[in-house]
Design a protein around this motif. Structure first.
Motif, PDB file in Angstrom:
ATOM      1  N   ARG A  88       1.766  -3.569  -4.735  1.00 12.02           N
ATOM      2  CA  ARG A  88       2.675  -2.710  -4.860  1.00 12.02           C
ATOM      3  C   ARG A  88       3.957  -3.209  -5.441  1.00 12.02           C
ATOM      4  NH1 ARG A  88       4.230   2.575  -0.895  1.00 12.02           N
ATOM      5  NH2 ARG A  88       6.057   2.808  -2.163  1.00 12.02           N
ATOM      6  N   SER A  89       4.703  -4.781  -4.440  1.00 11.66           N
ATOM      7  CA  SER A  89       5.885  -5.438  -4.752  1.00 11.66           C
ATOM      8  C   SER A  89       6.289  -5.124  -6.172  1.00 11.66           C
ATOM      9  CB  SER A  89       6.524  -5.822  -3.354  1.00 11.66           C
ATOM     10  OG  SER A  89       4.993  -6.648  -3.540  1.00 11.66           O
ATOM     11  N   ASN A 122       0.989  -1.255  -0.227  1.00  9.11           N
ATOM     12  CA  ASN A 122       0.203   0.215  -0.201  1.00  9.11           C
ATOM     13  C   ASN A 122       0.875   1.356   0.200  1.00  9.11           C
ATOM     14  OD1 ASN A 122      -2.698  -0.982   0.374  1.00  9.11           O
ATOM     15  ND2 ASN A 122      -1.325  -2.188   2.554  1.00  9.11           N
ATOM     16  N   LEU A 123       0.194   2.622   0.161  1.00  4.52           N
ATOM     17  CA  LEU A 123       0.548   3.609   0.008  1.00  4.52           C
ATOM     18  C   LEU A 123       0.782   4.039   1.539  1.00  4.52           C
ATOM     19  CD1 LEU A 123       0.070   5.388  -3.206  1.00  4.52           C
ATOM     20  CD2 LEU A 123       1.977   4.704  -3.150  1.00  4.52           C
ATOM     21  N   SER A 142      -4.742   1.985   0.241  1.00  3.95           N
ATOM     22  CA  SER A 142      -4.749   0.964  -0.266  1.00  3.95           C
ATOM     23  C   SER A 142      -4.900   1.134  -2.299  1.00  3.95           C
ATOM     24  CB  SER A 142      -5.420  -0.182  -0.321  1.00  3.95           C
ATOM     25  OG  SER A 142      -7.089  -0.029  -0.684  1.00  3.95           O
ATOM     26  N   LEU A 143      -3.830  -0.058  -2.521  1.00  3.62           N
ATOM     27  CA  LEU A 143      -3.439   0.141  -4.592  1.00  3.62           C
ATOM     28  C   LEU A 143      -4.525  -0.664  -5.104  1.00  3.62           C
ATOM     29  CD1 LEU A 143      -0.163   1.260  -4.455  1.00  3.62           C
ATOM     30  CD2 LEU A 143      -1.827   3.047  -5.566  1.00  3.62           C
ATOM     31  N   GLU A 180       1.180  -3.183 -11.267  1.00  5.48           N
ATOM     32  CA  GLU A 180      -0.099  -3.100 -12.022  1.00  5.48           C
ATOM     33  C   GLU A 180      -0.726  -4.290 -12.509  1.00  5.48           C
ATOM     34  OE1 GLU A 180      -1.444  -0.204 -13.762  1.00  5.48           O
ATOM     35  OE2 GLU A 180       0.199   1.073 -13.051  1.00  5.48           O
TER      36      GLU A 180
END
Ligand code: ADP
Ligand code: MG
Length: 423
Positions: free
Chosen positions: A71-72, A49-50, A66-67, A75
């Motif tokens: 993240r790691s 997450n950010l 949350s994205l 997309e």
């Protein structure tokens, strides 16, 4: 998987988070004004997450968003942003059952998929403290008590059947995350075709090949995966590794419960134990000329024993303190029958925790996601020696999980392998 994005969702940046926060009086009051003076940094070091760190004239706060992907990875691995709703619900529930052990929630915005919460300071991530060799005198008691309260008080041992089912229903939608856990922990590491698996090569090649053709080890992983999928014992954190714990000299906090759901108690207990054992096996890699880490390794093993002892005492204490619906009304909670029930349940939890600890260790050594304990060891040969010892211990814990008399025996098994390691 198609990810549903709510109207109004936009990925925040250090520039736009300022405007987003400035619209929320409850948050601006924490920071003090004007907004132009706030210092803002993105500090997310997790996989997911950010995380924005904001400091103003009156104080600080954390904004976590949350994205729609991991993240790691990026997309290419879409992931539900609704997980932040489960993190929010879990933080509220954990604050209720274990006051003071989680960051206070100050704001929640489902459409923007963000939480505004207490900024823990001067706390650091426990994993980083363990890499540095710092001792935390209150950690065992505070974390042991958190585990006892958060597990017992959200379980059938404390709640009526309708209460438990209602609480469980609130987290049942976190299913996509459960499925991911099942994959990355119990099967992914043994799948030769899983493209993101990695390990220290070539040093661990033969150990990995041996593990993947080890019938006992694979059967143990399958059994644990089934326990993870079927047990609904308590509202568990679901990702309680040492990167989800923040500490300072006096205070322990548990963060990041986005994987929460009603699952096996042993999974949280095992996550803590397994990650502390990873720290234990990594220590020779952090030794310096002035600090051999020998005493520190022993401190970690002792921490595991004290943590479990505190957990067990509090867990049974909570149970003994009420009439159990599991027993007929005529049987009092301090009777011999009741005491036998407590002892048997705690033994079963130790077996589960030991097995899950082994599974969690293995996945951090040969699976997708690794840990700083080992990654911070620069010399590959040294790192591989530490990892090989951890892998051997993990296999042993998982296969023999029901054979340990008590937590002391678990720690002794690790110490025996660790002693060999430093020779
Ligand atoms: P992720 O879900 O991406 O793993 P985390 O919740 O673990 O995100 O947060 C990532 C990092 O942000 C943590 O390792 C920690 O350094 C920092 N952090 C998160 N929450 C807080 C908080 N409440 N106070 C201070 N730092 C925090
Ligand atoms: Mg995290």
């Amino acid at each position: 998987m198609t990810i549903h994005l709510p109207d109004g969702y936009a990925i925040l940046t250090t520039a736009t988070v300022r405007d987003a926060v400035a619209k929320v009086p409850n948050l601006t009051a924490r920071l003090g004004g004007p907004a132009s003076t706030w210092e803002i940094r993105e500090i997310g070091d997790g996989n997911m997450n950010l995380v924005f760190d904001l400091v103003g004239p009156a104080g600080g706060l954390i904004v976590k968003q949350s994205l729609p992907y991991i993240r790691s990875v990026g997309e290419s691995w879409p992931f539900p942003i609704g997980r932040i709703g489960f993190e929010h619900a879990a933080l509220i529930e954990q604050a209720r059952v274990a006051p003071g052990r989680v960051p206070a929630v100050w704001h929640y915005d489902g459409a923007m998929a963000l939480i505004g919460m207490e900024r823990l300071s001067p706390h650091i991530i426990l994993r980083k403290g363990l890499v540095r060799g710092i001792r935390y005198p209150r950690l065992a008691d505070q974390l042991g008590a958190f585990l006892a309260r958060s597990l017992f008080l959200t379980s059938d041992l404390a709640l009526s059947t309708p209460e438990k089912k209602a609480l469980m229903a609130r987290f049942a939608g976190n299913a996509e995350l459960c499925a991911t856990t099942e994959d990355v922990i119990f099967t992914g590491p043994y799948d030769a075709a899983a493209p993101l698996n990695r390990w220290t090569r070539p040093h661990l090649d033969s150990a990995v090949a041996a593990l993947r053709s080890d019938a006992d080890a694979i059967a143990a992983a399958a059994e644990l995966k089934l326990v993870f999928r079927t047990a609904t014992e308590a509202l568990i954190h679901g990702d309680l590794h040492t990167g989800s714990i923040m500490v300072d000299a006096d205070d322990t906090r548990v963060i990041d419960p986005e994987w929460a759901f009603h699952g096996p108690m042993g999974f949280d207990l095992g996550a803590v134990i397994g990650n502390l054992l990873l720290a234990y096996f990594s220590q020779p890699g952090h030794a310096t000329a002035t600090d051999d880490r020998v005493g520190y390794r022993e401190w970690i093993l002792d921490l595991i024993v004290r943590l479990w002892t505190r957990f067990e005492a509090d867990f049974i204490g909570l149970w003994r303190g009420r009439r159990s619906e599991l027993l007929p009304p005529s049987v009092p909670p301090d009777s011999e029958v009741a005491e036998r029930m407590y002892a048997r349940r705690v033994s079963a939890l130790l077996a589960d925790a030991t097995g899950f600890a082994g599974a969690k260790m293995i996945r951090r050594l040969i699976g997708i996601s690794h840990v700083e304990d080992f990654e911070a060891i620069a010399d590959p040969a040294t790192r591989a020696r530490c990892e090989a010892a951890a892998l051997a211990c993990a296999r042993d814990l998982r296969v023999r999980r029901a054979g340990f008399r008590d937590i002391g025996a678990v720690v002794d098994a690790a110490r025996a392998i660790g002693a060999d390691q430093s020779r």
